[in-house]
Write a protein that holds these residues in place. Structure first.
Motif, short mmCIF file in Angstrom:
data_model
loop_
_atom_site.label_atom_id
_atom_site.label_comp_id
_atom_site.label_asym_id
_atom_site.label_seq_id
_atom_site.Cartn_x
_atom_site.Cartn_y
_atom_site.Cartn_z
N UNK A 1 -29.86 1.71 -37.67
CA UNK A 1 -30.53 1.71 -39.37
C UNK A 1 -29.46 2.03 -40.30
N UNK A 2 -29.16 3.23 -40.59
CA UNK A 2 -28.35 3.59 -41.59
C UNK A 2 -26.80 3.60 -40.82
N UNK A 3 -26.71 3.80 -39.66
CA UNK A 3 -25.38 4.05 -38.63
C UNK A 3 -25.02 5.54 -38.82
N UNK B 1 -19.36 2.52 -25.58
CA UNK B 1 -19.69 1.23 -26.08
C UNK B 1 -21.17 1.38 -26.47
N UNK B 2 -21.60 0.77 -27.39
CA UNK B 2 -23.04 1.07 -28.13
C UNK B 2 -23.83 -0.28 -28.04
N UNK C 1 -17.42 -5.40 -38.35
CA UNK C 1 -17.60 -4.17 -39.18
C UNK C 1 -18.38 -3.00 -39.12
N UNK C 2 -19.55 -3.24 -38.47
CA UNK C 2 -20.37 -2.10 -38.24
C UNK C 2 -19.82 -1.48 -36.88
N UNK C 3 -19.28 -2.15 -36.27
CA UNK C 3 -18.43 -1.37 -35.06
C UNK C 3 -17.51 -0.25 -35.36
N UNK C 4 -16.62 -0.74 -36.23
CA UNK C 4 -15.47 0.06 -36.99
C UNK C 4 -16.08 1.19 -37.72
N UNK C 5 -17.51 1.13 -38.38
CA UNK C 5 -18.08 2.16 -38.93
C UNK C 5 -18.67 3.22 -38.20
N UNK C 6 -19.32 2.67 -37.13
CA UNK C 6 -19.72 3.72 -36.19
C UNK C 6 -18.66 4.40 -35.03
N UNK D 1 -17.10 -0.85 -28.63
CA UNK D 1 -17.79 -2.32 -28.37
C UNK D 1 -19.13 -2.17 -28.84
N UNK D 2 -19.78 -3.10 -29.85
CA UNK D 2 -21.08 -2.79 -30.20
C UNK D 2 -21.84 -4.21 -29.85
#
Length: 501
Positions: free
Chosen positions: A368-370, A389-390, A422-427, A431-432
């Motif tokens: 959700x928020x990350x 990996x997520x 971009x989400x992968x980089x944030x968390x 790999x996402x």
């Protein structure tokens, strides 16, 4: 999101309702309430807190009667600090009515003005449930016009409610001296089922586990738009009261909200999560070769069925890598992201031996928020993982939910307006992998062919009621329960998982 229950019996119901609320505790931890009826008089106790803390022996003794209802509250609008907004709600006319509600009215603001200006009814709180109660009371008054109340008048009143109210609502109401009334919105967004025990007790509840855990047999779900009236002697009458109805339950119930041992609208929640793991496995294989994954680890608790099925299908070991502290209560929000991050570490601890020197695939029910995902990825790295990996059993959460789940605003959603990369980089993952929206709908929908669609609005932005505008969302965001320094975290991420209830 809340949990509701109603009971008609030939014996005292206070303990039975208490036990039922314990089985629904995962649906709300902010407040709890029970009301019973004895000789046309209502007896009520409600307060902020968990069921076990709200009800003491003296409170239970003060709840006599063979008819009653209860609710566990998880506020999405109004004032979370106000005990006045704990349910049930009561009005004395007509007849005397108490009501519990799970859902969220999307036109509550307009209804409140209409109730004041046209119906001349007073609303004393910011709760949309009180608005719904007063609409029902007004429609009952119109349907009877001073005459006796029977099932026909009750069903006419519910038809009037459906014409006026928009949004999601599963409702159980007690009408003094007459019986119990239950109904769902015309889309069946929020769950509600009905069952009976060997001694003839009738119970209505948000989830089937409530019936089974209290010795009742699930008979069926209340249909979308349907009203069910249970008289004082336990006789059940039902009627479709909506002009148009279609079953489009909230898909997030199956992803996260409901207990895995529940069956909602003919679909096993556990089986739904297993199916999500099956489709997610296909996505994982297309992104990360299984040979590069040493172990599959779930984020406790509700991702476990998906993670076990995924691990089986890609042929990699399944391990428990995180231990959840069940005795940490609701965490408090204080200024600064560091405190939010620290709260994750108070709730979860990594087992170093399952991470050290390995490429791990973490599986969560949703992102959700990350912020939680980022912290968990970091914990895995600190425990010695070579690569992290997520995988998310749900698609990217890109849109607010307006039907009773306290999703953040779209600006707070990590996936809103961002690519997967971009989400992968944030968390911080190597790999996402997200679930696909259409694959999710097919996987869960295949478990009950009678369901032709879901509300998946937080994933696809398509609101099933068809009447949600950007202005509506902005107004509802203003009404959301907000957190301040010292307030408890009422976000979806703060909820304990269903298996803990």
């Amino acid at each position: 999101m809340c949990g509701i229950v109603g009971v008609v019996s030939n014996a005292p119901v206070n303990q039975l309702i208490y036990d039922a609320l314990l089985l629904l505790q995962h649906r709300g931890q902010d407040a709890a309430g029970i009301v019973t009826q004895h000789e046309r008089k209502f007896f009520m106790h409600k307060a902020k807190g968990m069921v076990r803390d709200v009800f003491r022996t003296r409170n239970m003794r003060a709840l006599p009667g063979n008819l009653g209802l209860g609710q566990v509250r998880y506020p999405t609008a109004g004032n979370a600090a106000s005990e006045e907004e704990a349910q049930p709600f009561y009005v004395n006319a007509p007849f005397g009515i108490v009501l519990v509600h799970n859902g969220n009215l999307t036109n509550a603001h307009a209804l409140k003005a209409e109730l004041f200006n046209t119906d001349h009814r007073h609303i004393n709180t910011e709760s949309d449930s009180e608005v719904l109660l007063n609409v029902l009371a007004h429609e009952l008054e119109k349907a009877t016009r001073g005459a006796d109340l029977g099932p026909a008048e009750v069903f006419a009143a519910v038809s009037g409610v459906h014409r006026r109210v928009r949004g999601s609502y599963a409702v159980i109401a007690q009408i003094a001296g007459h019986g119990l009334l239950a109904f769902r919105d015309p889309f069946g967004i929020r769950p509600l089922c009905i069952g009976r025990s060997k001694d003839g007790t009738v119970m209505l509840a948000s989830e089937s586990v409530t019936l089974e855990g209290t010795g009742h047999v699930l008979e069926r779900d209340v249909a979308p738009g349907e009203a069910v009236f249970v008289s004082l002697d336990g006789k059940i009458q039902a009627q479709q009261c909506a002009e148009r109805s279609q079953l489009s339950p909230c898909i997030f119930e199956y992803v996260y909200l409901a207990r895995p041992d529940s069956v909602l609208d003919g679909i096993s929640v556990y089986q739904a999560r297993m199916s999500l793991g099956e489709t997610l496995a296909q996505r994982v294989i297309s992104v990360v070769p299984p040979t590069e994954i040493d172990v599959v680890i779930p984020i406790p608790e509700s991702s476990r069925p998906s993670a076990t099925e995924l691990a089986h299908l890609i042929g990699r070991p399944y391990r428990e890598g995180f231990v959840k502290n069940r005795y940490v209560g609701r965490t408090f929000i204080m200024p600064g992201q560091a405190v939010r991050s620290r709260s994750v570490r108070q709730k979860l601890n990594a087992i170093t031996s399952e991470f050290e020197g390995r490429n791990v695939l973490l599986v969560d029910d949703s992102i959700v928020r990350g912020t939680t995902s980022r912290e968990i990825v970091q914990m895995a790295r600190e425990a010695g993982a070579r690569k992290v990996y997520m995988a998310s059993a749900a698609p990217p959460v890109r849109f607010p939910n307006v039907y009773g789940i306290d999703m953040p605003t779209k600006e707070e959603l990590v996936a809103h307006g961002r690519t997967v990369e971009e989400v992968r980089q944030i968390i911080g993952a190597d790999a996402l992998i997200y679930q696909d929206v259409d694959a999710m709908k097919r996987a869960i929908g295949s478990l009950n062919p009678a369901i032709h669609g879901f509300d998946a609005s937080c994933f696809d932005g398509q609101y099933v009621t068809g009447d949600i505008t950007d202005g509506d969302i902005a107004r509802m965001n203003e009404q959301r329960v907000t957190s301040h320094e010292g307030d408890e975290d009422t976000s979806r991420l703060a909820l304990p998982n269903a298996t803990e209830a």
